[in-house]
Design a protein around this motif. Structure first.
Motif, short mmCIF file in Angstrom:
data_model
loop_
_atom_site.label_atom_id
_atom_site.label_comp_id
_atom_site.label_asym_id
_atom_site.label_seq_id
_atom_site.Cartn_x
_atom_site.Cartn_y
_atom_site.Cartn_z
N PRO A 1 56.74 59.09 1.44
CA PRO A 1 55.37 59.59 1.43
C PRO A 1 54.77 59.69 2.84
O PRO A 1 53.92 60.56 3.09
CB PRO A 1 54.61 58.56 0.58
CG PRO A 1 55.45 57.33 0.60
CD PRO A 1 56.87 57.82 0.69
N ALA A 2 55.21 58.83 3.76
CA ALA A 2 54.68 58.91 5.13
C ALA A 2 55.11 60.21 5.79
O ALA A 2 54.32 60.86 6.49
CB ALA A 2 55.16 57.72 5.95
N THR A 3 56.38 60.61 5.58
CA THR A 3 56.86 61.88 6.13
C THR A 3 56.15 63.05 5.48
O THR A 3 55.73 64.00 6.15
CB THR A 3 58.37 62.00 5.91
OG1 THR A 3 59.02 60.91 6.57
CG2 THR A 3 58.90 63.31 6.47
N ARG A 4 56.02 63.00 4.17
CA ARG A 4 55.31 64.07 3.46
C ARG A 4 53.87 64.18 3.95
O ARG A 4 53.35 65.28 4.17
CB ARG A 4 55.34 63.79 1.95
CG ARG A 4 54.67 64.87 1.11
CD ARG A 4 54.95 64.65 -0.37
NE ARG A 4 54.22 65.63 -1.16
CZ ARG A 4 52.99 65.43 -1.64
NH1 ARG A 4 52.37 64.26 -1.43
NH2 ARG A 4 52.38 66.37 -2.33
N ALA A 5 53.22 63.03 4.16
CA ALA A 5 51.84 63.03 4.66
C ALA A 5 51.75 63.70 6.03
O ALA A 5 50.83 64.49 6.29
CB ALA A 5 51.31 61.60 4.73
N ASP A 6 52.70 63.39 6.91
CA ASP A 6 52.66 63.96 8.26
C ASP A 6 52.84 65.48 8.21
O ASP A 6 52.18 66.22 8.94
CB ASP A 6 53.74 63.33 9.12
CG ASP A 6 53.65 63.79 10.57
OD1 ASP A 6 52.65 63.47 11.23
OD2 ASP A 6 54.58 64.49 11.02
N LEU A 7 53.75 65.94 7.35
CA LEU A 7 53.95 67.39 7.24
C LEU A 7 52.72 68.07 6.66
O LEU A 7 52.31 69.15 7.13
CB LEU A 7 55.17 67.67 6.37
CG LEU A 7 56.52 67.21 6.94
CD1 LEU A 7 57.63 67.36 5.92
CD2 LEU A 7 56.85 67.98 8.22
#
Length: 417
Positions: A366-372
């Protein structure tokens, strides 16, 4: 008790636990006895050091205390003359340490011993991390992405198998070392990762663990100079560790790779890492650690974040996914592709991973998805993803970083974090 003693004892545990346990296992051949006597030695230190002062050599004190406990246990158990002779030999601080062997380090020697082929691969790694690195069951469970109860059962079963099968605590002959090398490399890799990015606690970095992993990797690389994966892992550690001073700010805040001050990177370590990688690659037997080291070298040798060769990194992750497939590798590949081809492309890959459900509970998904989503200016969706990541992360440093990002996108979305 002075305030200094707990900190000194905690440092002694980090620095000396593995050596104390490794030495006792080698001498007594009893896994449980070694761990129990080491624990008793630390408990005794907690009582006596405030009264008598911290010894000049905490490690020697702890080893002697643990050795004496083991001697008493062996005598009380009356396990036979051979065991008693071993216990008596332990009375000499230097004699029992100076045992000739092909592997010149107790902890590395025990890593090979723990990595017996009769044990399941994950059990070999977990047992070594628990016994020699002193990692908790919870820390090891997070490294394997499993529950703490599941990992506890695995450790118990592995210990029982060692006892029931009579697996010897000894160094295998030279011709058997290669079959145990992959598990030893995995132990060192996870040990370094716990130091490079701690799975829990107040600090992101645990330099003591990272430094110990690097020291042991250097010993292994010198022991097996023609093993390219040993060289590759050592190179990978050096290239990552070279950025340690730039990864957090003065207040302990997380600084992302693209924002790091590259003038703070350790250029000597980078040069050594690149040289090791080149030496490994010349042997033309590529493996996962060499590929990861090549990825790290792309970052370490770029003069700026903008000059990073993201297409090459994405290609390397593709190669890594073919020879060592995992959802985590695919997540990293998605990040590299997003940097090379744009966040929308990367987001599609990340959401496909999420839909597969293989990384449930892994906060970096979710952290990667949030950054994208943030990069695509889809702030409301990014805020939701940051909240999901915050609920999963276990280190204070990363939690503060995610909270700052959440605050940023929430304000942009006209929402409250």
């Amino acid at each position: 008790m002075t305030e200094e003693i707990p900190a000194v004892l905690a440092r002694a545990f980090r620095d000396e636990w593995g050596q104390v346990v490794a030495t006792l296992i080698r001498v007594t051949g009893d896994w449980d006895l070694a761990e129990e006597c080491a624990q008793e030695a630390f408990a005794l230190a907690l009582q006596s050091w405030p009264r008598d002062g911290v010894p000049r050599s905490p490690g020697a004190w702890l080893t002697t205390a643990a050795r004496n406990r083991a001697t008493d246990r062996l005598r009380r158990a009356a396990v036979g003359a051979a065991k008693l002779r071993e216990a008596a030999a332990m009375a000499h601080d230097t004699e029992f340490l100076e045992v000739p062997d092909e592997i010149p380090d107790d902890r590395l020697r025990l890593m090979f011993t723990c990595c017996h082929p009769a044990l399941a691969p994950e059990a070999r790694v977990a047992l070594t991390l628990r016994t020699l690195a002193g990692l908790s069951t919870a820390e090891i469970a997070r490294a394997f992405l499993v529950g703490e109860q599941t990992m506890s059962k695995r450790l118990t079963r592995a210990k029982q198998k060692i006892k029931n099968a009579g697996i010897p605590y000894r160094v295998p002959p030279a011709h058997l070392l290669p079959e145990r090398t992959p598990a030893v490399l995995a132990v060192l890799y996870l040990l370094f990762n716990e130091g490079y990015a701690a799975t829990a606690g107040a600090d992101l970095l645990r330099l003591d663990l990272a430094g110990e992993a690097i020291r042991l990797a250097r010993v292994l690389a010198e022991l097996m100079p023609d093993e390219p994966e040993a060289l590759g892992l050592f190179a990978l550690m050096l290239l990552h560790h070279a950025r340690r001073e730039a990864r957090t700010g003065q207040d302990g805040e997380l600084i992302t790779l693209e924002e790091q001050d590259r003038a703070c990177w350790d250029r000597v370590a980078i040069a050594e890492g690149v040289e090791l990688l080149d030496s490994a690659l010349r042997r033309r037997r590529p493996g996962p650690y060499q590929i990861q080291a090549a990825i790290a070298a792309c970052h370490a040798t770029a003069d700026s974040a903008e000059e990073t060769d993201w297409p090459q990194i994405a290609a390397l992750y593709g190669q890594l996914a073919r020879i060592a497939p995992s959802a985590v590798v695919e997540l990293n590949r998605a990040v590299a592709i997003s940097m090379a081809d744009g966040p929308a492309v990367g987001l599609r890959l990340v959401e496909a991973l999420r839909d597969r459900g293989e990384l449930v509970g892994y906060y970096l998904l979710p952290a990667t998805r949030a950054d994208l989503l943030r990069r695509l200016r889809r702030d409301a969706e990014a805020a939701s993803a940051y909240r999901e990541a915050l609920a999963l992360t276990t280190t204070d440093t990363e939690r503060r970083y995610l909270a700052r990002r959440l605050d940023e996108v929430s304000k942009n979305a006209g929402d409250t974090p």
